[in-house]
Enzyme design. Sequence first.
Site, PDB file in Angstrom:
ATOM      1  N   MET A   1      45.947 120.731  28.260  1.00 44.78           N
ATOM      2  CA  MET A   1      45.081 120.950  29.417  1.00 44.78           C
ATOM      3  C   MET A   1      45.562 120.105  30.591  1.00 44.78           C
ATOM      4  SD  MET A   1      41.352 120.825  27.593  1.00 44.78           S
ATOM      5  CE  MET A   1      41.782 119.463  26.506  1.00 44.78           C
TER       6      MET A   1
ATOM      7  N   GLY B   1      42.860 115.421  31.981  1.00 43.22           N
ATOM      8  CA  GLY B   1      44.155 115.768  31.400  1.00 43.22           C
ATOM      9  C   GLY B   1      44.265 115.392  29.935  1.00 43.22           C
ATOM     10  N   SER B   2      44.598 116.336  29.058  1.00 43.45           N
ATOM     11  CA  SER B   2      44.559 116.043  27.637  1.00 43.45           C
ATOM     12  C   SER B   2      45.095 117.212  26.821  1.00 43.45           C
ATOM     13  CB  SER B   2      43.118 115.730  27.225  1.00 43.45           C
ATOM     14  OG  SER B   2      42.249 116.662  27.824  1.00 43.45           O
ATOM     15  N   ARG B   3      44.761 117.202  25.515  1.00 44.36           N
ATOM     16  CA  ARG B   3      45.282 118.228  24.620  1.00 44.36           C
ATOM     17  C   ARG B   3      44.360 118.348  23.406  1.00 44.36           C
ATOM     18  NH1 ARG B   3      51.222 117.227  21.877  1.00 44.36           N
ATOM     19  NH2 ARG B   3      50.702 117.791  19.753  1.00 44.36           N
TER      20      ARG B   3
END
Length: 219
Positions: free
Chosen positions: A99, A187-189
């Site tokens: 993301m 912001g990440s995953r």
Amino acid sequence: MTIHKEGFVILTVIFLILIGSNAAIYFFMDSPVSVLKWTILLSSLLFVFFAAFFRSPKRSIYLQDKAIISPADGKIVVIEETEENEFLKDKCIQVSVFMSVFNVHINWFPISGIIRYVKHHSGRFKAAYLPKASFENERTTIAIETKEQKNIVVRQVAGALARRIVCYAKEGESVTQGQQLGFIKFGSRVDIFLPLDSRIDVKPGQKVKGKQTIIGWID
């Protein structure tokens, strides 16, 4: 635009800071009018950016047994056979959704079932698209047992900018596909670990939509 509950406090603080900054310029600068027209514009754009980050779109879902829906908006960055050693302790298929700051950052449960395991791990803040981020970065691991007694692991992973993982899952509770799992800020995953015999319907680089795109199917 509907704002997610996780953004209420942050947006209030940002709003007050921006108002205070513009008020200081007005009261303490010589000829503030020429400066204010730019600072107000910049403040408005900044606030809209943060508000958009915490947006909470309304999305319907058609529940489908054995379908794995995307737990997040973003781009597929990993599809590979791997070994998940925290809960499954076995080989599986990993599918990861990255993301960016421009994506919706709500996370959803990819399938219905019972939460068998939840654990938060402190860690580093490397870029979330890197392979090592899955087990070196700050993260929360959630295991879901389906009614067919298949175990699926979902892992929220912090990124270089993400400093706050919010997880709503609790061990022992029943969850429904498409129900909110949590939220990751800035912001990440999200990784999904599926049984080896699962059918994967996405490809690396493909953009996916949380609660909408079908990642694959389990038998």
